[in-house]
Each structure stands twice: as structure tokens, then as C-alpha cells.
Design a protein around this motif. Structure first.
Motif, PDB file in Angstrom:
ATOM      1  N   PRO A 228      31.697 -40.865 -55.218  1.00 51.07           N
ATOM      2  CA  PRO A 228      30.856 -39.610 -55.352  1.00 51.07           C
ATOM      3  C   PRO A 228      30.221 -39.365 -56.787  1.00 51.07           C
ATOM      4  N   LEU A 229      29.024 -39.482 -57.093  1.00 50.25           N
ATOM      5  CA  LEU A 229      28.346 -39.305 -58.062  1.00 50.25           C
ATOM      6  C   LEU A 229      28.147 -37.836 -58.621  1.00 50.25           C
ATOM      7  N   ARG A 230      28.337 -37.589 -59.910  1.00 49.99           N
ATOM      8  CA  ARG A 230      27.989 -36.453 -60.466  1.00 49.99           C
ATOM      9  C   ARG A 230      27.674 -36.601 -61.962  1.00 49.99           C
ATOM     10  N   ILE A 231      26.889 -35.329 -62.348  1.00 44.34           N
ATOM     11  CA  ILE A 231      26.954 -35.519 -63.652  1.00 44.34           C
ATOM     12  C   ILE A 231      27.940 -35.255 -64.321  1.00 44.34           C
ATOM     13  N   PRO A 232      28.533 -36.037 -65.552  1.00 42.91           N
ATOM     14  CA  PRO A 232      29.722 -35.638 -66.160  1.00 42.91           C
ATOM     15  C   PRO A 232      29.371 -34.293 -66.937  1.00 42.91           C
ATOM     16  N   LYS A 233      30.611 -33.573 -66.976  1.00 41.57           N
ATOM     17  CA  LYS A 233      30.836 -32.265 -67.579  1.00 41.57           C
ATOM     18  C   LYS A 233      30.643 -32.300 -69.162  1.00 41.57           C
ATOM     19  N   GLY A 234      29.819 -31.476 -69.586  1.00 39.07           N
ATOM     20  CA  GLY A 234      29.469 -31.667 -71.060  1.00 39.07           C
ATOM     21  C   GLY A 234      28.218 -32.462 -71.580  1.00 39.07           C
TER      22      GLY A 234
ATOM     23  N   ASN B  94      24.324 -33.192 -71.647  1.00 35.29           N
ATOM     24  CA  ASN B  94      23.232 -32.380 -71.762  1.00 35.29           C
ATOM     25  C   ASN B  94      22.115 -33.186 -72.414  1.00 35.29           C
ATOM     26  N   GLY B  95      21.387 -33.510 -71.520  1.00 32.82           N
ATOM     27  CA  GLY B  95      20.184 -34.783 -71.565  1.00 32.82           C
ATOM     28  C   GLY B  95      18.753 -34.293 -71.272  1.00 32.82           C
ATOM     29  N   ASP B  96      17.950 -35.262 -71.280  1.00 33.74           N
ATOM     30  CA  ASP B  96      16.498 -35.096 -70.984  1.00 33.74           C
ATOM     31  C   ASP B  96      16.082 -35.466 -69.640  1.00 33.74           C
ATOM     32  N   GLY B  97      16.749 -36.419 -68.977  1.00 35.03           N
ATOM     33  CA  GLY B  97      16.186 -36.939 -67.739  1.00 35.03           C
ATOM     34  C   GLY B  97      17.478 -37.608 -66.869  1.00 35.03           C
ATOM     35  N   VAL B  98      17.160 -37.830 -65.508  1.00 31.68           N
ATOM     36  CA  VAL B  98      18.133 -38.247 -64.812  1.00 31.68           C
ATOM     37  C   VAL B  98      17.489 -39.326 -63.941  1.00 31.68           C
ATOM     38  N   ILE B  99      17.938 -40.456 -63.798  1.00 35.36           N
ATOM     39  CA  ILE B  99      17.642 -41.474 -62.518  1.00 35.36           C
ATOM     40  C   ILE B  99      18.965 -41.805 -62.056  1.00 35.36           C
ATOM     41  N   ALA B 100      18.976 -41.259 -60.689  1.00 38.14           N
ATOM     42  CA  ALA B 100      20.302 -41.306 -59.591  1.00 38.14           C
ATOM     43  C   ALA B 100      20.111 -41.601 -58.392  1.00 38.14           C
ATOM     44  N   ARG B 101      21.036 -42.168 -57.645  1.00 29.75           N
ATOM     45  CA  ARG B 101      20.918 -41.973 -56.137  1.00 29.75           C
ATOM     46  C   ARG B 101      21.878 -40.812 -55.691  1.00 29.75           C
ATOM     47  N   VAL B 102      20.794 -39.960 -55.451  1.00 30.92           N
ATOM     48  CA  VAL B 102      21.102 -38.553 -55.028  1.00 30.92           C
ATOM     49  C   VAL B 102      21.579 -38.513 -53.669  1.00 30.92           C
ATOM     50  N   ASN B 103      23.076 -38.885 -53.523  1.00 29.61           N
ATOM     51  CA  ASN B 103      23.290 -39.168 -51.953  1.00 29.61           C
ATOM     52  C   ASN B 103      24.337 -38.136 -51.464  1.00 29.61           C
ATOM     53  N   ASN B 104      24.643 -36.842 -52.191  1.00 30.93           N
ATOM     54  CA  ASN B 104      25.483 -35.795 -51.754  1.00 30.93           C
ATOM     55  C   ASN B 104      24.912 -34.448 -52.261  1.00 30.93           C
ATOM     56  N   GLU B 105      25.372 -33.610 -51.831  1.00 32.09           N
ATOM     57  CA  GLU B 105      24.608 -32.105 -52.036  1.00 32.09           C
ATOM     58  C   GLU B 105      25.182 -31.653 -53.468  1.00 32.09           C
ATOM     59  N   GLU B 106      26.358 -31.988 -53.738  1.00 29.46           N
ATOM     60  CA  GLU B 106      26.852 -31.758 -55.142  1.00 29.46           C
ATOM     61  C   GLU B 106      26.009 -32.026 -56.057  1.00 29.46           C
ATOM     62  N   LEU B 107      25.807 -33.313 -56.213  1.00 27.83           N
ATOM     63  CA  LEU B 107      24.992 -33.915 -57.291  1.00 27.83           C
ATOM     64  C   LEU B 107      23.737 -33.245 -57.161  1.00 27.83           C
ATOM     65  N   ALA B 108      23.031 -33.158 -56.133  1.00 30.17           N
ATOM     66  CA  ALA B 108      21.712 -32.445 -55.945  1.00 30.17           C
ATOM     67  C   ALA B 108      21.643 -31.091 -56.680  1.00 30.17           C
ATOM     68  N   GLN B 109      22.683 -30.394 -56.515  1.00 37.11           N
ATOM     69  CA  GLN B 109      22.873 -29.026 -56.814  1.00 37.11           C
ATOM     70  C   GLN B 109      23.064 -28.897 -58.277  1.00 37.11           C
ATOM     71  N   ASP B 110      23.935 -29.891 -58.692  1.00 30.30           N
ATOM     72  CA  ASP B 110      24.112 -30.220 -60.516  1.00 30.30           C
ATOM     73  C   ASP B 110      22.709 -30.178 -61.167  1.00 30.30           C
ATOM     74  N   ILE B 111      21.685 -31.045 -60.255  1.00 34.19           N
ATOM     75  CA  ILE B 111      20.418 -31.381 -61.058  1.00 34.19           C
ATOM     76  C   ILE B 111      19.710 -30.240 -61.037  1.00 34.19           C
ATOM     77  N   LEU B 112      19.565 -29.382 -59.655  1.00 38.51           N
ATOM     78  CA  LEU B 112      18.932 -28.309 -59.571  1.00 38.51           C
ATOM     79  C   LEU B 112      19.381 -27.232 -60.506  1.00 38.51           C
ATOM     80  N   ASP B 113      20.834 -27.079 -60.623  1.00 36.20           N
ATOM     81  CA  ASP B 113      21.233 -25.972 -61.561  1.00 36.20           C
ATOM     82  C   ASP B 113      21.018 -26.279 -63.163  1.00 36.20           C
ATOM     83  N   ALA B 114      20.862 -27.460 -63.384  1.00 38.35           N
ATOM     84  CA  ALA B 114      20.662 -27.774 -64.767  1.00 38.35           C
ATOM     85  C   ALA B 114      19.043 -27.773 -65.187  1.00 38.35           C
ATOM     86  N   GLY B 115      18.310 -27.795 -64.038  1.00 34.10           N
ATOM     87  CA  GLY B 115      16.773 -27.886 -64.298  1.00 34.10           C
ATOM     88  C   GLY B 115      16.497 -28.934 -64.953  1.00 34.10           C
TER      89      GLY B 115
END
Length: 384
Positions: free
Chosen positions: A45-51, A53-74
Motif C-alpha cells: 500500500p502506497l501512502r505519503i509518509p507522515k511528516g 511536506n513537499g511541492d509535488g507527487v508522482i505516484a501510482r495512485v491505486n488506493n483511496e487512502e493515497l488519493a485522499q492523502d493527496i487531496l487533503d494535502a492539496g
């Protein structure tokens, strides 16, 4: 300096090729990105590591949790998977899955198969919309053929390996033979080959198996070696980095969708079977596949097939609608395209590896057949 995180599995040929493509873009554009990358497994399962804080993401967004992490972080993100999470907000750069399915269908049709099947994966969630398999089946149906579908229902990752093999073997026995099977990924393809062995079916003479993704390591360890769709991982990685760079500079947004055309099928032993009525022709094609990198001529094909050059030319014309010399050139050209797309080898080295007499001969073949030079072809693949 921009801080960018890459959330892609590094354990597969697809993932490592993607990372190489990102690196190539950074080399060429000179962007001073600080890239955060950790080793990842295919089904991890791919997730943004806690803590982080960057400028951009390139990801294999293959689960809802990761997608929500990205949307919440903007955080600006480019999704390189076939899962469409966050449409209109999370940009996408992926291989064209429908064209990939059609490419696989054309590959098998050129081998003169009349029986076809598709095998999905029990690792995919139930909500996954398999456009790849659907396009494969629809193309075959438009050509007048039925495609038998295995949806992997009744199977789960929690089942013992041997139970999964048994269930797949039972399905294989129900298929008309010889049958051309496309599988969604290398994991499923390798299971199909093991299942065929389990129930006593030959690969590729009873069932041919083609993987819908590229993983050189997986193919090399499989017996027979696994044929795979070359899914242009480096091109996707390169273009994903380019798209994120544009977003970071305000030149694009999350509504952007970039699709990369598939390259070709990498033929190995698991599909080394052409349904032709003359074994001499099959023998000539196999000899060509194994020896295209050598300075072979039409007479070499005829000698290996045990026939005269004239009769071999008649067989090629009757069943393949192409001359033996043209077939030799096309096989070499296909391999040259693969190397141009997947490597940084010089043109001269590629010409030598593909059996061309010289780089000039290869250049003339490229201009004649695809109306561009090898260098132009390489640039066009990166620009997709």
C-alpha cells in the motif's frame, strides 16, 4: 529546489523503468528537484509518509487512502496508474490501456489464432474498471471471434498458491485449443503458465500466454520465457515528470490527462507459436526470431525450414502476405524500436544488435517504413 516524492513500486520492471524515465527528464530539463524515493513492493500500500511536506507527487495512485492523502494535502500530483482517482483534480499520465488491449489482439490475430481468452487478476479490487481486457475482447469480437473471460471471481490473494493454480488450471481445460491468452499482468501470466503445467497443457502449443505489462526479470525467470506487452514505462515516467513540472510552473493543472501509446509486444517462448498449416513456415519464423541479430539471409531461413528459397517465398506470400526479406527487415526494425524506446544506446550499437549491416542501412529502413530517422523516432517517443 522543488521537493518531489515518487510513490511507485521499485520491485518491478515497470516501476524501475518509470523511475529511469523521471531521471532522464531531470537530466534533460535541468530541474533541481530533490526527489524522495523509497524501495516499494508491487502490492505494498502506497501512502505519503507522515511528516513529509513537499511541492509535488508522482505516484501510482491505486488506493483511496493515497488519493485522499493527496487531496487533503492539496499537493500537485501526477497519477501514473490505470486507476482514475480524483478525476479533474489529480492529473494523470498513463499508458493507453484500450490501445494496449487492441495491440495484444492484433498480435495474436497476426499469429493466425482463432481461439482467444483473457484473464483478469484477483489482486485488483472489485470496483476496478478493466478497460484493457474489455478493449482486447471487443477488438476480437469486431474481427468475428469470441473471447473467453476469466474474471478471477472465486479467487483471492488469501488463498494458498496451489489452490489458485488449481482453479486456473480448471479454467484452462475448458478453453478451446490452441488458445491465445492475454493476462492483465506478469503475476497472473506466471500463474497461468504454472497452471498449464499443473493440468498437463503445453505452453505455447496448447495455450499461449501474453502478459499485459513489461517486467524483464519476471520473464527471464519464467519457463518458458514470458512474452510481454512493452508498456513504455520510461516514456510514461518521462512525460509524468514533464507534466508535473508544467503544473508546478502554472502551465497545467489537475485536469490534464496524458496518454502514452503502447510500443509493441516483446515475443518470447510463451507465445512462440503461429497457427499456420505448414511447419516449414513455422520453423523459418522461429529461426528468424532467434537469429535476427546475425547476418542471416532468406537462404538461411529456407535451409533451416528444409525447403527451397522459391517455395519459402511462396509460403510467405500465401500465408503471411509478405516476402521473407521484408519479414527479416521488420523483425529487426521492431527490435530497434524497442531499444530506442527503452535504452540510451547509441544508434550504431542498436544497428549492430539488431542485425543491420550498418547504421546507414537501419536509418534508410526507418525512413522508408515509418518516415522518420531513428533519432527522430526516439525523440517522438519521449515527447508523447
Amino acid at each position: 529546489m522543488k521537493n518531489v516524492i515518487v510513490l511507485i513500486e521499485t520491485s518491478t520492471g515497470w516501476g524501475s523503468g518509470m523511475v529511469r524515465g523521471i531521471g532522464t527528464y531531470l537530466d534533460e530539463c535541468g530541474e533541481p528537484w530533490n526527489v524522495f524515493l523509497e524501495p516499494r513492493g508491487k502490492f505494498e500500500p502506497l501512502r505519503i509518509p507522515k511528516g513529509w511536506n513537499g511541492d509535488g507527487v508522482i505516484a501510482r495512485v491505486n488506493n483511496e487512502e493515497l488519493a485522499q492523502d493527496i487531496l487533503d494535502a492539496g499537493i500537485p500530483c501526477v497519477n501514473v496508474s490505470w486507476y482514475d482517482f480524483g478525476p479533474g483534480v489529480i492529473a494523470r499520465c498513463t499508458l493507453d490501456e484500450e490501445e494496449s488491449g487492441r495491440l495484444a489482439a492484433r498480435y495474436y490475430l497476426e499469429k493466425k489464432y482463432t481461439n482467444f481468452a483473457y484473464c483478469g487478476s484477483h489482486w485488483r479490487p472489485t470496483f476496478y474498471d478493466d478497460l484493457f481486457g474489455r478493449a482486447y475482447a471487443q477488438y476480437l469480437q469486431s474481427a468475428g471471434f469470441e473471447c473467453h473471460i476469466h474474471t478471477a471471481s472465486g479467487m483471492s490473494p488469501e488463498q494458498p498458491w496451489i489452490e489458485q493454480i488449481r482453479l486456473l488450471g480448471e479454467w484452462l481445460l475448458t478453453l478451446p485449443k490452441p488458445c491465445a491468452i492475454l493476462a492483465i499482468d506478469t503475476q497472473t501470466s506466471r500463474q497461468l503458465i504454472e497452471a498449464a503445467k499443473y493440468v498437463g497443457l503445453g505452453v505455447p502449443d496448447a495455450v499461449a500466454v501474453l502478459a499485459g505489462e513489461y517486467d524483464e526479470l519476471a520473464s527471464g525467470i519464467t519457463r518458458p520465457k514470458l512474452s510481454m506487452l512493452d508498456n513504455a514505462a520510461q516514456s510514461v515516467g518521462y512525460q509524468a515528470a514533464h507534466l508535473l513540472d508544467r503544473i508546478l510552473h502554472g502551465e497545467a493543472d489537475g485536469s490534464e490527462v496524458v496518454t502514452i501509446s503502447p510500443t509493441r509486444v516483446i515475443s518470447e517462448q510463451s507465445t512462440d507459436w503461429t497457427v499456420l498449416p505448414d511447419e516449414r513456415l513455422v520453423a523459418a519464423l522461429r529461426f528468424l526470431r532467434d537469429n535476427f541479430h546475425r547476418p542471416i539471409q532468406v537462404t538461411d531461413l529456407a535451409e533451416h525450414a528444409g525447403t527451397s528459397r522459391r517455395l519459402l517465398e511462396q509460403l510467405f506470400d500465401r500465408f503471411l502476405d509478405v516476402s521473407p526479406s521484408k519479414q527479416i527487415m521488420m523483425v529487426r526494425l521492431d527490435m530497434a524500436k524497442q531499444l530506442l524506446d527503452r535504452s540510451v544506446l547509441p544508434i550504431a550499437d542498436i544497428a549492430a544488435r539488431c542485425g543491420f549491416d550498418s547504421p546507414e542501412v537501419m536509418c534508410r529502413a526507418f525512413r522508408r517504413e515509418i518516415t522518420m530517422s531513428p533519432s527522430e523516432y526516439r525523440r517522438s517517443r519521449r515527447a508523447q
